[in-house]
Enzyme design. Structure first.
Site, PDB file in Angstrom:
ATOM      1  N   HIS A 280      37.715  40.469  29.464  1.00  0.00           N
ATOM      2  CA  HIS A 280      38.158  39.345  30.294  1.00  0.00           C
ATOM      3  C   HIS A 280      38.807  38.266  29.425  1.00  0.00           C
ATOM      4  CE1 HIS A 280      34.643  40.510  33.128  1.00  0.00           C
ATOM      5  NE2 HIS A 280      35.755  40.797  33.781  1.00  0.00           N
TER       6      HIS A 280
ATOM      7  N   LYS B   4      26.491  40.150  47.250  1.00  0.00           N
ATOM      8  CA  LYS B   4      26.131  40.881  46.031  1.00  0.00           C
ATOM      9  C   LYS B   4      24.875  40.266  45.425  1.00  0.00           C
ATOM     10  CE  LYS B   4      30.414  42.787  44.116  1.00  0.00           C
ATOM     11  NZ  LYS B   4      31.251  42.781  42.911  1.00  0.00           N
TER      12      LYS B   4
ATOM     13  N   ARG C 293      42.739  48.166  33.365  1.00  0.00           N
ATOM     14  CA  ARG C 293      42.238  48.862  32.182  1.00  0.00           C
ATOM     15  C   ARG C 293      42.756  50.293  32.115  1.00  0.00           C
ATOM     16  NH1 ARG C 293      36.207  47.540  33.689  1.00  0.00           N
ATOM     17  NH2 ARG C 293      37.240  48.176  35.595  1.00  0.00           N
TER      18      ARG C 293
ATOM     19  N   SER D  98      31.893  44.778  32.947  1.00  0.00           N
ATOM     20  CA  SER D  98      30.658  43.984  33.014  1.00  0.00           C
ATOM     21  C   SER D  98      29.478  44.876  33.372  1.00  0.00           C
ATOM     22  CB  SER D  98      30.792  42.883  34.067  1.00  0.00           C
ATOM     23  OG  SER D  98      31.788  41.971  33.699  1.00  0.00           O
TER      24      SER D  98
HETATM   25  O1  PNS Z   1      35.723  41.078  38.949  1.00  0.00           O
HETATM   26  P1  PNS Z   1      35.906  41.819  40.247  1.00  0.00           P
HETATM   27  O2  PNS Z   1      34.559  42.029  40.915  1.00  0.00           O
HETATM   28  O3  PNS Z   1      36.691  43.096  40.089  1.00  0.00           O
HETATM   29  O4  PNS Z   1      36.769  40.836  41.197  1.00  0.00           O
HETATM   30  C1  PNS Z   1      37.079  41.211  42.520  1.00  0.00           C
HETATM   31  C2  PNS Z   1      37.637  40.019  43.310  1.00  0.00           C
HETATM   32  C3  PNS Z   1      36.692  38.829  43.234  1.00  0.00           C
HETATM   33  C4  PNS Z   1      38.969  39.605  42.753  1.00  0.00           C
HETATM   34  C5  PNS Z   1      37.818  40.520  44.775  1.00  0.00           C
HETATM   35  O5  PNS Z   1      36.613  41.084  45.223  1.00  0.00           O
HETATM   36  C6  PNS Z   1      38.222  39.414  45.722  1.00  0.00           C
HETATM   37  O6  PNS Z   1      39.339  38.934  45.690  1.00  0.00           O
HETATM   38  N1  PNS Z   1      37.260  38.968  46.565  1.00  0.00           N
HETATM   39  C7  PNS Z   1      37.438  37.865  47.475  1.00  0.00           C
HETATM   40  C8  PNS Z   1      37.582  38.362  48.898  1.00  0.00           C
HETATM   41  C9  PNS Z   1      39.021  38.771  49.179  1.00  0.00           C
HETATM   42  O7  PNS Z   1      39.944  38.006  48.987  1.00  0.00           O
HETATM   43  N2  PNS Z   1      39.177  40.016  49.655  1.00  0.00           N
HETATM   44  C10 PNS Z   1      40.477  40.530  50.040  1.00  0.00           C
HETATM   45  C11 PNS Z   1      41.188  41.175  48.871  1.00  0.00           C
HETATM   46  S1  PNS Z   1      41.630  42.756  49.402  1.00  0.00           S
END
Ligand code: PNS
Length: 160
Positions: A17, A41, A90, A128
């Site tokens: 990150h 979560k 990645r 993570s």
């Molecule tokens: O670090 P991560 O868990 O891969 O991040 C994922 C994240 C937080 C970017 C994604 O889950 C997200 O954008 N969540 C917020 C809800 C949202 O906007 N969902 C629609 C996107 S399809």
């Protein structure tokens, strides 16, 4: 002024990150690292703990700030008055999910683009969840996270 947000769970922030944060911070005047506050979560670290760790690892990058958000990333992007979402890629396994998210976000708000940065090769295997797993068994995580984050993880698993 060019701004971007880098949303994620950061549970915890890894060197992968940090690599993305450093590189994105050179491309934009301001970068906000945004920690999703997701009540569905059950993270290892609270949002406050994750923000604290992120602030520590980003302390030497002047144009980076750390924030939290709930709900849709796209709504948060608008609130920040930015049209750029940064995500790290990645490997090919990330691609399908990331593409789906980027395209959904673009449907929801066509003015907002997702910019993908490919993770540096030395961190391409890192996540993570892998770091949490190794730390939970007392494994050495110093290659994966900064010393401050590693110390917090050791603390977490010694009290759990
Ligand atoms: O670090 P991560 O868990 O891969 O991040 C994922 C994240 C937080 C970017 C994604 O889950 C997200 O954008 N969540 C917020 C809800 C949202 O906007 N969902 C629609 C996107 S399809």
């Amino acid at each position: 002024m060019a701004r971007a947000i880098y949303p994620g769970s950061f549970d915890p922030v890894t060197k992968g990150h940090l690599d993305i944060i450093r590189r994105a911070s050179k491309m934009f005047d301001n970068l906000t690292v945004a920690v999703l506050n997701n009540s569905d979560k059950s993270p290892l670290f609270s949002v406050d703990e994750r923000v604290k760790m992120l602030k520590e690892v980003c302390a030497d990058i002047p144009n980076v700030k750390v924030d939290t958000f709930s709900g849709l990333t796209i709504d948060y992007a608008k609130k920040c008055d930015t049209d750029v979402i940064i995500r790290g890629l990645r490997a090919i396994t990330d691609f399908e999910y990331e593409l789906q998210m980027a395209q959904t976000n673009r449907k929801l708000m066509p003015s907002v683009d997702t910019v993908f940065l490919t993770t540096s090769l030395e961190y391409a295997y890192l996540s993570s969840s892998i770091v949490r797993e190794v730390a939970s068994y007392g494994g050495d995580i110093h290659e994966f996270v900064t010393e401050g984050v590693a110390a917090r993880m050791r603390e977490k698993f010694s009290t759990n």
